[in-house]
Design a protein around this motif. Sequence first.
Motif, short mmCIF file in Angstrom:
data_model
loop_
_atom_site.label_atom_id
_atom_site.label_comp_id
_atom_site.label_asym_id
_atom_site.label_seq_id
_atom_site.Cartn_x
_atom_site.Cartn_y
_atom_site.Cartn_z
N GLU A 9 0.78 -1.37 -0.20
CA GLU A 9 -0.07 -0.15 0.30
C GLU A 9 0.62 1.05 -0.04
O GLU A 9 0.55 2.34 -0.46
CB GLU A 9 -1.28 -0.04 0.84
N ARG A 10 1.57 1.13 0.40
CA ARG A 10 2.59 2.32 1.06
C ARG A 10 3.20 2.72 -0.34
O ARG A 10 3.73 4.11 -0.79
CB ARG A 10 3.92 2.52 1.69
N ILE A 11 3.91 1.91 -1.00
CA ILE A 11 4.22 2.17 -2.56
C ILE A 11 2.95 2.57 -2.99
O ILE A 11 3.61 3.37 -4.52
CB ILE A 11 5.16 0.33 -3.56
N LEU A 12 2.39 2.27 -3.97
CA LEU A 12 1.19 2.41 -4.27
C LEU A 12 0.50 3.31 -4.58
O LEU A 12 0.74 4.55 -5.10
CB LEU A 12 -0.32 0.72 -4.53
N ASP A 13 0.30 4.09 -3.10
CA ASP A 13 0.06 5.86 -2.46
C ASP A 13 1.18 6.13 -2.82
O ASP A 13 0.85 7.27 -3.33
CB ASP A 13 -0.34 5.51 -1.53
N LEU A 322 16.47 -1.17 1.30
CA LEU A 322 16.33 -0.02 0.46
C LEU A 322 14.65 0.25 0.74
O LEU A 322 14.28 1.56 -0.60
CB LEU A 322 15.55 -1.54 -0.70
N ILE A 323 13.90 0.62 2.34
CA ILE A 323 12.88 0.84 1.76
C ILE A 323 12.70 2.65 1.93
O ILE A 323 13.66 3.19 2.91
CB ILE A 323 12.26 0.63 2.61
N CYS A 324 12.18 3.64 1.12
CA CYS A 324 12.17 4.80 1.38
C CYS A 324 11.46 5.79 2.30
O CYS A 324 10.64 4.80 2.85
CB CYS A 324 12.45 5.49 -0.41
N GLU A 325 11.85 7.01 3.48
CA GLU A 325 11.08 7.27 4.06
C GLU A 325 9.77 8.04 3.45
O GLU A 325 8.55 7.36 4.04
CB GLU A 325 11.37 8.69 4.77
N ASN A 326 9.81 7.97 2.12
CA ASN A 326 8.20 8.98 1.67
C ASN A 326 7.52 8.00 0.74
O ASN A 326 6.81 8.14 -0.01
CB ASN A 326 9.03 10.20 1.27
N GLY A 327 8.73 6.56 0.57
CA GLY A 327 7.76 5.81 0.02
C GLY A 327 8.34 5.44 -0.96
O GLY A 327 9.14 5.88 -2.02
#
Length: 377
Positions: A9-13, A322-327
């Motif tokens: 959901e974070r990536i899609l958002d 790998l995961i970015c703070e803002n998505g």
Amino acid sequence: MTIWGIEAERILDYWIQYTKDEKYGGFYGRIDIYNQIDPFAPKGSVLHSRILWAFSAAYNWKPKEEYKNMAERAYTYLKSHFWDPVHGGVFWTVTRSGIPLDTHKQTYAQGFYLYGLIEYYKAFKDSKVLEEALEVFHLLESKCKDPLNPGYFEAFDRAWNKIEDHIISPGRDKSMNTHLHVLEPYTELFELEKGAEIKQALEDLFSIFRDKIIWKDTLQLFFDKDWAWSEGSYSLGHDIETSWLLRKAGKVLGKDIDIACNSLAYASMGIGIPALREENGEVHWWVQAEAMLGCLFAYESTEDQYFLDQIVMLWKWIENALICENGEWYWGVDSSGNKLEQHDKVGLWKCPYHHVRSLLILDNWAFRYPQKLLLKV
């Protein structure tokens, strides 16, 4: 919802919030690692096809209106700007304003357009979309297929005359990568349409992987028209991706390929842990996403706890690196663990496909067997 569903959901958002080109339509062609939009970047058919696939798949996972809107946006833009109304097929790129730019026809790109159309049809059941998917299938079979030898050539001009490839396999006639991403949509299409022509095409691709591309515990990457190859480069990401996509193709065809696929999975993970690296030592985002799926399918085949442990290890590495703070996810890190700042967050090759697919499948799978995996992360 599992941690994988939350991350999906974070990536899609992120894509909903940052990537829509409200001035020219479709989606921006490039956003850098600092979230800066390149307003002049060309737009790619693979990028838009993968967005079409991702948001159609997201809607099938969780039917949200915003996912439907994104899928429709991608579909409409592909049909309006990438589809060649004269010769058929999708162009490689268009300008930021949607004017055809690189009008050559890449087999790889046709495969991804087909993949997106099939998922879009699954989500919204529009019969004309299935007809369009079948049209792309027939183009691949009539225009891209080698008439004398098994398999598909790489690149063609706008009118479907064969040209030298400069995208996937420069200097060679055929590639593992292109055949993998034709196998992928053909598997999905055959699940929808059990026609004899589709079945034969999928069986031919299955045989190509089994008999020509798999070599011992790895894949050969590049070939001439007669399938001659020379040993050299390897790609752990494609090895582990093939291990589950080929297994899925075998399942829908009723053919057993588990031994070969398990060997690919064991060999890839044995070399790669804690994260699968490129030959130059870099660790790329998409490879880790495919590795989690490869391990998931290998576990279902072998029931070897080793593969579940590798999923947990990979996920913890992804969370840290790998995961970015803002998505979204970073492209990857170099051999010293530094972020690859020169690579895009959104681009011709950086799309919501590998990781979204992995996360959606893991989310669904974990709820079926929570005691096996969900409680470990």
